[in-house]
Each structure stands twice: as structure tokens, then as C-alpha cells.
Design a protein around this motif. Sequence first.
Motif, PDB file in Angstrom:
ATOM      1  N   GLU A   5      -2.413  -6.482  10.094  1.00  0.00           N
ATOM      2  CA  GLU A   5      -3.547  -5.800  10.720  1.00  0.00           C
ATOM      3  C   GLU A   5      -3.420  -4.279  10.673  1.00  0.00           C
ATOM      4  N   TYR A   6      -2.197  -3.790  10.421  1.00  0.00           N
ATOM      5  CA  TYR A   6      -2.028  -2.339  10.278  1.00  0.00           C
ATOM      6  C   TYR A   6      -2.887  -1.809   9.131  1.00  0.00           C
ATOM      7  N   GLY A   7      -3.065  -2.623   8.093  1.00  0.00           N
ATOM      8  CA  GLY A   7      -3.866  -2.190   6.946  1.00  0.00           C
ATOM      9  C   GLY A   7      -5.272  -1.815   7.337  1.00  0.00           C
ATOM     10  N   PRO A   8      -6.068  -2.737   7.875  1.00  0.00           N
ATOM     11  CA  PRO A   8      -7.429  -2.376   8.265  1.00  0.00           C
ATOM     12  C   PRO A   8      -7.498  -1.406   9.441  1.00  0.00           C
TER      13      PRO A   8
ATOM     14  N   LEU B 251      -6.096   1.662   5.744  1.00  0.00           N
ATOM     15  CA  LEU B 251      -7.267   1.718   4.863  1.00  0.00           C
ATOM     16  C   LEU B 251      -7.945   3.074   4.912  1.00  0.00           C
ATOM     17  N   ALA B 252      -8.064   3.676   6.081  1.00  0.00           N
ATOM     18  CA  ALA B 252      -8.710   4.984   6.193  1.00  0.00           C
ATOM     19  C   ALA B 252      -7.961   6.037   5.374  1.00  0.00           C
ATOM     20  N   ARG B 253      -6.636   5.987   5.390  1.00  0.00           N
ATOM     21  CA  ARG B 253      -5.852   6.951   4.609  1.00  0.00           C
ATOM     22  C   ARG B 253      -6.026   6.713   3.114  1.00  0.00           C
ATOM     23  N   VAL B 254      -6.070   5.446   2.712  1.00  0.00           N
ATOM     24  CA  VAL B 254      -6.272   5.123   1.303  1.00  0.00           C
ATOM     25  C   VAL B 254      -7.633   5.624   0.829  1.00  0.00           C
TER      26      VAL B 254
ATOM     27  N   LEU C   5      -2.134   0.053 -11.293  1.00  0.00           N
ATOM     28  CA  LEU C   5      -1.362   0.232 -10.064  1.00  0.00           C
ATOM     29  C   LEU C   5      -2.023  -0.538  -8.933  1.00  0.00           C
ATOM     30  N   SER C   6      -1.244  -1.306  -8.187  1.00  0.00           N
ATOM     31  CA  SER C   6      -1.787  -2.147  -7.113  1.00  0.00           C
ATOM     32  C   SER C   6      -1.167  -1.757  -5.776  1.00  0.00           C
ATOM     33  N   LEU C   7      -2.014  -1.349  -4.836  1.00  0.00           N
ATOM     34  CA  LEU C   7      -1.562  -0.838  -3.547  1.00  0.00           C
ATOM     35  C   LEU C   7      -2.204  -1.621  -2.414  1.00  0.00           C
ATOM     36  N   THR C   8      -1.459  -1.766  -1.330  1.00  0.00           N
ATOM     37  CA  THR C   8      -1.910  -2.533  -0.178  1.00  0.00           C
ATOM     38  C   THR C   8      -1.924  -1.622   1.042  1.00  0.00           C
ATOM     39  N   PRO C   9      -3.063  -1.444   1.711  1.00  0.00           N
ATOM     40  CA  PRO C   9      -3.123  -0.504   2.834  1.00  0.00           C
ATOM     41  C   PRO C   9      -2.068  -0.727   3.905  1.00  0.00           C
ATOM     42  N   GLN C  10      -1.669  -1.972   4.170  1.00  0.00           N
ATOM     43  CA  GLN C  10      -0.674  -2.207   5.214  1.00  0.00           C
ATOM     44  C   GLN C  10       0.706  -1.711   4.817  1.00  0.00           C
ATOM     45  N   THR C  11       0.966  -1.559   3.505  1.00  0.00           N
ATOM     46  CA  THR C  11       2.281  -1.088   3.070  1.00  0.00           C
ATOM     47  C   THR C  11       2.249   0.368   2.623  1.00  0.00           C
TER      48      THR C  11
END
Length: 273
Positions: free
Chosen positions: A45-48, A52-55, A230-236
Motif C-alpha cells: 500500500e506504500y506504492g499508491p 506513485l506521486a513521486r514516480v 526498465l520496470s519500476l514499482t512505486p512501492q519499492t
Amino acid sequence: MKKEIVWPEGRQSAAMVCIMLDAEFIWLSMNRELYDTPKHRSMGEYGPRRGLARVLEALERFHVKATFFTPGAFAENYPELLEEVVQAGHEIALHGYEHEDFAKLSPEEQRSVLRRGIDTLERVAGKKPVGFRLPEGGCTEETLQLIQEAGFLYDNSFFDHDIPYRVSLPGAAEDMIEIPTRWELIDFPYLAWGDSFPAGNARIAIYDDVLDNWLRELNADYDMGFCYVLSLTPQTIGSPGRMFMMNTVLEQLTRKNIWVATGEEIARYVKSL
């Protein structure tokens, strides 16, 4: 070295930035009994909630349009966030419904997941997705055929080339484009950590080492005219101390003579050749 593909606009190489909106569903798909608790769900849940906003801010700052691979369940649970992604002009592509391991599903179950995911994204995002990427896990011998039967323009799941290529399967009305990816260019295996992941509970990688891997691959793909994915995940990637990694890669992508495009743009170009 003779170039294997000529990219548009006189570009030396191509690049695709993939954002994986896995949220808590990647953990639940690994082991629901273990990870379906408030504490464990909070990792995803850290991702959303924060990442996500930073990404999105980084992509806007460098004027990069990305492809957001989205489980249908993310669209159902976070529709307002998916709308922000759409409004920012990024591509929405499918990533399963609940981040299922397709290797554990029958062909009919896979069809059902694809159908449900497509319908959900079309309803929430306002457009039928043309791209698909398997959730982390495996697949069956039938999976690629099922993806093509579902009407996708391209797939972004396999590891067998450095540039996109046509997939011609028996009985298919049209070819599909495969845009290959690479494990070393996915942030989650380096940066995520849970009670049962990664196997053996290896610790989180050193950030500078991971960034060095990404930049070495970027430079090699640029020199050889390949397609960097390149594959990135907002939570990481989306924590304050890690965003410098994404920012550094985006800066290099936009500084060099690289065609930075969405999966749909790359697939339509390759299909036109």
C-alpha cells in the motif's frame, strides 16, 4: 556493428519505462495466508499512498510517458489514482487481475482473468488496453496463444531478445509484438523484502550497485541500438532514498539520442516495418 532495427526520428536506440502498479496484490498472490494482514498489506500500500506521486512527478519533470502495467484489482481499489495516471497521458496496460501466477491456472481460468482484467481497465481507465505483461510467476504453454486471442497488440513478458519482434501463432488473424524485458532491469527483486521473499531472505541490495547495473545496461543498449526496458514499482522505487535511482536513469534517457516511448508506440512502430 550492423543495426538490427532502425528506430524512428534518427534515434540511436529505444527505451520503454514500465511502472508496475502491483500494490498489495503482488504480496497476496505470493502467499495470501501469510501476507493478508494489515502489517503485510501496508508494504504494498506504500506504492499508491506515497510512491506513485513521486514516480508521476519524476516522469513529468523529464517529460517521459510511461506504460503503467495495472492489475484489474488495482483499478477497482484505486480508481482515482488510475485516473491521475490517465490524465497525465501515460499508457495503461494489463497485468492480470489480482496479480495471478498464470502457471497455476488452467487455460479457461487464464481466459477469465484476461477478460475480467480487460473489462475492468476499459471501464475505469476509459480505454481498452492494448498491452499485456504477465504478473511475476510462470505461465503455461497455452498462455501466449491466449494473450494473442484476447486481442492484445503486444506482450511484455519474455526474455529472449534485445529488440521487439513479431509473434506469429497458428490460427491468429494478426501478428502480435513481443517487447522483451530483463530481470536485471526490474527493481522489485533488488529492493523488496518480505517474510518469504526473496527466497532465502537475502537482504535488500545496495542502491548504488543496482543503479550501476541499470546504467551499464542502458549504455550497452544505446551503443548497440537495442530497446532498453526498465520496470519500476512505486512501492519499492518510490521511497525518498531511492528516487535518485529513477531520476538518474530518466536524466540519461532524455539526454541521449534515445526514442523513449510507450509500449503501444513501440509495438505500432515495429508492426509497421
